[in-house]
Design an enzyme around this catalytic site. Structure first.
Site, PDB file in Angstrom:
ATOM      1  N   ARG A   1      -4.287   4.147  -3.943  1.00 18.67           N
ATOM      2  CA  ARG A   1      -3.901   2.790  -3.521  1.00 18.67           C
ATOM      3  C   ARG A   1      -3.596   1.935  -4.743  1.00 18.67           C
ATOM      4  O   ARG A   1      -2.583   1.235  -4.796  1.00 18.67           O
ATOM      5  CB  ARG A   1      -5.037   2.197  -2.685  1.00 18.67           C
ATOM      6  CG  ARG A   1      -4.818   0.789  -2.173  1.00 18.67           C
ATOM      7  CD  ARG A   1      -5.992   0.436  -1.248  1.00 18.67           C
ATOM      8  NE  ARG A   1      -6.101  -0.970  -0.975  1.00 18.67           N
ATOM      9  CZ  ARG A   1      -5.440  -1.618  -0.018  1.00 18.67           C
ATOM     10  NH1 ARG A   1      -4.579  -0.959   0.746  1.00 18.67           N
ATOM     11  NH2 ARG A   1      -5.630  -2.907   0.194  1.00 18.67           N
TER      12      ARG A   1
ATOM     13  N   HIS B   1      -9.019   5.500  -3.296  1.00 21.96           N
ATOM     14  CA  HIS B   1      -8.645   4.151  -3.738  1.00 21.96           C
ATOM     15  C   HIS B   1      -7.780   4.205  -4.990  1.00 21.96           C
ATOM     16  O   HIS B   1      -6.956   3.319  -5.221  1.00 21.96           O
ATOM     17  CB  HIS B   1      -9.889   3.282  -3.975  1.00 21.96           C
ATOM     18  CG  HIS B   1      -9.544   1.843  -4.176  1.00 21.96           C
ATOM     19  ND1 HIS B   1      -9.232   1.013  -3.128  1.00 21.96           N
ATOM     20  CD2 HIS B   1      -9.420   1.110  -5.306  1.00 21.96           C
ATOM     21  CE1 HIS B   1      -8.936  -0.191  -3.612  1.00 21.96           C
ATOM     22  NE2 HIS B   1      -9.041  -0.155  -4.922  1.00 21.96           N
TER      23      HIS B   1
ATOM     24  N   TYR C   1      -4.893  -6.050  -8.990  1.00 18.93           N
ATOM     25  CA  TYR C   1      -4.090  -4.879  -9.327  1.00 18.93           C
ATOM     26  C   TYR C   1      -3.051  -5.197 -10.403  1.00 18.93           C
ATOM     27  O   TYR C   1      -2.489  -4.290 -10.996  1.00 18.93           O
ATOM     28  CB  TYR C   1      -3.355  -4.364  -8.086  1.00 18.93           C
ATOM     29  CG  TYR C   1      -4.269  -3.813  -7.037  1.00 18.93           C
ATOM     30  CD1 TYR C   1      -4.680  -2.494  -7.071  1.00 18.93           C
ATOM     31  CD2 TYR C   1      -4.722  -4.611  -5.991  1.00 18.93           C
ATOM     32  CE1 TYR C   1      -5.518  -1.983  -6.100  1.00 18.93           C
ATOM     33  CE2 TYR C   1      -5.554  -4.101  -5.015  1.00 18.93           C
ATOM     34  CZ  TYR C   1      -5.951  -2.792  -5.085  1.00 18.93           C
ATOM     35  OH  TYR C   1      -6.771  -2.287  -4.126  1.00 18.93           O
TER      36      TYR C   1
ATOM     37  N   HIS D   1      -3.506  -7.392   2.063  1.00 21.79           N
ATOM     38  CA  HIS D   1      -4.422  -8.420   1.565  1.00 21.79           C
ATOM     39  C   HIS D   1      -4.099  -9.750   2.232  1.00 21.79           C
ATOM     40  O   HIS D   1      -2.934 -10.090   2.414  1.00 21.79           O
ATOM     41  CB  HIS D   1      -4.288  -8.585   0.050  1.00 21.79           C
ATOM     42  CG  HIS D   1      -4.774  -7.409  -0.718  1.00 21.79           C
ATOM     43  ND1 HIS D   1      -4.271  -7.083  -1.958  1.00 21.79           N
ATOM     44  CD2 HIS D   1      -5.708  -6.476  -0.452  1.00 21.79           C
ATOM     45  CE1 HIS D   1      -4.884  -5.998  -2.411  1.00 21.79           C
ATOM     46  NE2 HIS D   1      -5.756  -5.610  -1.509  1.00 21.79           N
TER      47      HIS D   1
END
Length: 187
Positions: free
Chosen positions: A115, A112, A147, A138
């Site tokens: 990502r 992750h 993010y 998403h």
């Protein structure tokens, strides 16, 4: 595998679920990722990653259409790679990088993390949050905004581009007078 994981911003489960047929090897290599809720998205990869994928598929003997439903990444037993397997490989190479003096890689690296790094690198490059949302798969922009925490470099750039600072970069004459500064400190 790790280049593809970063370049696509894929969830680790999306990566391990990839089949050979999910890769399209045209001029632009694309990957069909199937995410949460069975939603699919097509993600183009950068040319160097595309070349790595081409070599991997060719070198693994997976070019025949017979292998289209075959897992793209397998373990030593020739079974579909698991999420734990991807994490193991990532940590193994992170340790090697640390051993060779590469900075910025912690022992807590996870798939992750790649990502998140991809999302932050896109954001730092000025890519619109909507495009980042679509790349990450998403369904809601608010998920992508997690993010979008600006780092120090991004904050400084935003501030310097917003306006000219009223502060003069030259020191006033009294700041250059060492005797005066020493006397003020002694008070």
């Amino acid at each position: 595998m790790l280049s593809l994981l970063y370049d696509t911003g894929a969830r680790v489960q999306e990566l391990v679920d990839l089949k050979v047929g999910d890769i399209t090897l045209n001029d632009t290599v694309t990957v069909l990722l199937t995410g949460k809720g069975g939603k699919s998205r097509i993600v183009p990869v950068m040319t160097p990653t595309g070349e790595l994928i081409r070599h991997y598929i060719s070198g693994s003997g997976l070019t025949s259409p017979v292998y289209s439903r075959y897992p793209l990444f397998t373990n030593r037993s020739n079974k579909q790679l698991t999420r734990a397997g991807v994490t193991y490989i990532l940590k193994k190479y992170a340790q090697q990088a640390q051993f060779h003096g590469i900075e910025g890689i912690t022992g807590e690296i996870t798939p992750h993390w790649l990502r998140h790094s991809k999302a932050m690198h896109l954001l730092q490059s000025g890519v619109n949050l909507v495009y980042i949302r679509d790349l990450l798969g998403h369904s809601d922009i608010s998920t992508t905004e997690i993010y979008a925490r600006a780092d120090e470099k991004m904050k400084r750039k935003a501030l310097t581009e917003a306006y000219d600072s009223p502060a003069n970069e030259e020191l006033p004459p009294w700041k250059q007078n060492k005797d005066l500064l020493d006397w003020l400190k002694s008070l």
